[in-house]
Design a protein around this motif. Sequence first.
Motif, PDB file in Angstrom:
ATOM      1  N   GLY A 101       5.355  -0.981   1.537  1.00 52.98           N
ATOM      2  CA  GLY A 101       6.407  -1.636   2.324  1.00 52.98           C
ATOM      3  C   GLY A 101       7.414  -0.625   2.834  1.00 52.98           C
ATOM      4  N   LYS A 102       7.796   0.273   1.953  1.00 58.02           N
ATOM      5  CA  LYS A 102       8.841   1.248   2.295  1.00 58.02           C
ATOM      6  C   LYS A 102       8.424   2.167   3.436  1.00 58.02           C
ATOM      7  CE  LYS A 102      12.125   2.909  -0.775  1.00 58.02           C
ATOM      8  NZ  LYS A 102      12.522   3.496  -2.064  1.00 58.02           N
ATOM      9  N   ILE A 103       7.181   2.592   3.438  1.00 58.73           N
ATOM     10  CA  ILE A 103       6.808   3.564   4.480  1.00 58.73           C
ATOM     11  C   ILE A 103       6.211   2.917   5.724  1.00 58.73           C
ATOM     12  CG2 ILE A 103       6.448   5.357   2.712  1.00 58.73           C
ATOM     13  CD1 ILE A 103       3.493   5.369   3.484  1.00 58.73           C
ATOM     14  N   PHE A 104       5.832   1.651   5.662  1.00 57.59           N
ATOM     15  CA  PHE A 104       5.172   1.058   6.836  1.00 57.59           C
ATOM     16  C   PHE A 104       5.933  -0.091   7.502  1.00 57.59           C
ATOM     17  CE2 PHE A 104       1.257   2.753   4.692  1.00 57.59           C
ATOM     18  CZ  PHE A 104       0.960   3.691   5.664  1.00 57.59           C
ATOM     19  N   ILE A 105       6.751  -0.825   6.743  1.00 57.29           N
ATOM     20  CA  ILE A 105       7.281  -2.081   7.294  1.00 57.29           C
ATOM     21  C   ILE A 105       8.657  -1.911   7.929  1.00 57.29           C
ATOM     22  CG2 ILE A 105       7.884  -4.482   6.811  1.00 57.29           C
ATOM     23  CD1 ILE A 105       5.891  -4.436   4.518  1.00 57.29           C
ATOM     24  N   ASN A 106       8.748  -2.169   9.213  1.00 54.57           N
ATOM     25  CA  ASN A 106      10.038  -2.321   9.877  1.00 54.57           C
ATOM     26  C   ASN A 106      10.440  -3.789   9.794  1.00 54.57           C
ATOM     27  OD1 ASN A 106      10.606   0.333  10.915  1.00 54.57           O
ATOM     28  ND2 ASN A 106       8.975   0.035  12.402  1.00 54.57           N
ATOM     29  N   TYR A 151      11.682  -5.823   2.566  1.00 56.95           N
ATOM     30  CA  TYR A 151      11.664  -5.039   3.808  1.00 56.95           C
ATOM     31  C   TYR A 151      11.681  -5.963   5.025  1.00 56.95           C
ATOM     32  CZ  TYR A 151      10.733  -1.418   0.482  1.00 56.95           C
ATOM     33  OH  TYR A 151      10.855  -0.575  -0.592  1.00 56.95           O
ATOM     34  N   LYS A 184       0.970  -5.568  11.423  1.00 55.06           N
ATOM     35  CA  LYS A 184       1.054  -4.159  11.032  1.00 55.06           C
ATOM     36  C   LYS A 184      -0.157  -3.794  10.175  1.00 55.06           C
ATOM     37  CE  LYS A 184       4.113  -0.704  11.290  1.00 55.06           C
ATOM     38  NZ  LYS A 184       5.572  -0.679  11.316  1.00 55.06           N
ATOM     39  N   PHE A 185      -0.502  -4.699   9.274  1.00 59.84           N
ATOM     40  CA  PHE A 185      -1.719  -4.526   8.473  1.00 59.84           C
ATOM     41  C   PHE A 185      -2.144  -5.864   7.894  1.00 59.84           C
ATOM     42  CE2 PHE A 185       1.844  -3.205   5.635  1.00 59.84           C
ATOM     43  CZ  PHE A 185       1.703  -4.111   4.604  1.00 59.84           C
TER      44      PHE A 185
END
Lengths: 404, 404
Positions: free
Chosen positions: A112-117, A139, A167-168
């Motif tokens: 979540g931290k590195i992919f979710i805006n 997030y 996103k995924f």
Amino acid sequence: MQTLWDDRYALRTLNMKGSTIRELLKFTQLPDVISFAGGMPAPEIFPTQEFQEACIRVLQEKGQEALQYGTTEGYLPLREMIARHSNQYGIKVTADNIMITNGSQQALDLIGKIFINPGDRILLESPTYLGALQAWNAYDAQYVAVGSDGDGIQVDKLESALRTGPKFMYVLPNFQNPTGVTIPLDRRLRLVELADRYGVPIIEDDPYGQLRFEGKHLPALVVLDDQLSGNNGSYHGNVIYLSTFSKILAPGLRLAWVVATPEIVQKLVTAKQGTDLQASTFNQIVTHEIGKGGFLDQHIKKIVDVYRDRRDIMLEELEKYMPDGVQWTHPQGGLFLWVTLPEGFNTQDLLRIAIEKKVAFVPGHSFHPNGGGDNTMRLNFSNAKPDKLREGIRRLAETIKENL
Amino acid sequence: MQTLWDDRYALRTLNMKGSTIRELLKFTQLPDVISFAGGMPAPEIFPTQEFQEACIRVLQEKGQEALQYGTTEGYLPLREMIARHSNQYGIKVTADNIMITNGSQQALDLIGKIFINPGDRILLESPTYLGALQAWNAYDAQYVAVGSDGDGIQVDKLESALRTGPKFMYVLPNFQNPTGVTIPLDRRLRLVELADRYGVPIIEDDPYGQLRFEGKHLPALVVLDDQLSGNNGSYHGNVIYLSTFSKILAPGLRLAWVVATPEIVQKLVTAKQGTDLQASTFNQIVTHEIGKGGFLDQHIKKIVDVYRDRRDIMLEELEKYMPDGVQWTHPQGGLFLWVTLPEGFNTQDLLRIAIEKKVAFVPGHSFHPNGGGDNTMRLNFSNAKPDKLREGIRRLAETIKENL
């Protein structure tokens, strides 16, 4: 007690609320309540003797290393052991593809931290693992939910969901939490193919895959993606795969792992550095010490025998005591099964009454990102011993009958 | 290897970059490099024997509990032990005020998660703890930095910073990381008073406070705030206090704690639930087993003796070998001291040369949220043994002299 911090918290508009269900579930810890609510392993088969021996050896032979800071990616021999273990299941990776996390829950958080805006859409099955929703709500994720049936996520409904630009995609193909169902091979193939066509990467969460009671092991999505991409024999990278020691060894260690490309592993490492530096060095070295001689495969067989037995008992008792109109899944592995009551039932209300009858479950509503599932519940069969299992299902059936 | 995940990562615009410094610091792990770069305890005084005995007892007496899932807030007897330990230092709290985290790094992350909206300002000292910046960069924090001198944060410059409307203030009052300096009592009082006047709550990070080599223990900000608020004898709540077992027992356990109001503890618990569920049950129970009989106080004395000796050696060697114009702090405790080279030096460039000379440090620039500190460096004196300490400072002085 009101402090300046409370004002500060009020300024943060997060979808991260303590649930009333969680409050209710506290009652399930009372000693006379039979709880099917948790997701806990059977503690009586934890290999405490092996742990004791491993702790002694580790502290005698490498105590200074075990109690010191270690690397963020994790203890290299453990990552190598996980790579070998993965290879057994057709996941062809090396230690460079592995990062150790504090349980799979942390892998979900770091992803979540590195992919979710904020506002990003995530495609998932409904119902799905509650912990993933908790991780990604922080997030500000949005969810595109695709329904599931006795064969898991309904892939014929996948295409329209993939077109929303997620996103995924997040899937638990084996003995899913919460439903216990497994996605068959043809659906897996179709799912991987569609994800590839629409360019949507996959998180495959597989905490239970090794706990299969019967039937043949099905290839993981990550393996099918490697094959489909013509990358036969080596890791393709569009599927990030998660698994854990919590269900095959002990959850009290908080050790799990992520499989990803070395590039993504590095990004997760940077995020983990700012999050908690590393997983416990001591627990990692002890886990390697226990597992390095092949103990895990043998221990998994023991767990499978115990859980198969408990699943059978739960299924028998459900068959015996549940009134007409109540349905349930028949999982081929894992820790959970899923009960559907007749339309109109509300299992959140039922939980209050069940707790008075000294039996507990998790209402199915909680597992639905966008609502629904009011007449469903998740039952855990791994934790309670046979007598409790029998008595608990009798109490639950009685509660349901009285409220028909 | 390029995958769909890399595109996804590129879409996330985060201030979370792996640093070139970190890449350089990998060389410090080569066996012939003497590294003053890390923040590692002296491993030879880890109580491995006590750990061994505690592991055996825990696994024999409560192995099933120790290897099972536990509560998110942490093992109750450990939280009670921490509350008693805190009382010794004048922090009047109960277990309800304590949450266990995976190292203080996780406390910083969870605080970021529940309090920081993108763009929020955080007031802190410059230089400050790098890990705090790493934690809060992930939440897109901005920093209002107040300079520090030999007495820590310059409180006469605090008011204008407080007027910018920071979400909170972050301070390390004892033997600060990275400078080693301690805020004297008068500044502490003034700081707490000003924070209260401007309604800005405080995060007090105190990993080293118990490792005092000489002089009198100074009351923590949290204690002064309790007194100032007329809340004498009970916890007021505007100061969240962090401390850890990493420096007084072993960092490989990843166990630290937060002191906050029960309300804030609950919010942190909800956040931790989605982040990684809980800290290791096993490590918590073992730590309680080791610490419950008063062992920690006695062990802290031993650590203090060893580190005082090492600090003295480092100071002596700096005095002996450093050229004119080089200055350094004289910490009264902790693990670090801070060296300032003549203006014009760039310690980031110097690190490359130093590593060739087989000695390493952390360039001071990294600890400055808004730039600066190019001619400074942090030296750790807790990890290297006396011979290495001496040889390392000689190498470092030589490197500096050759580049004057």
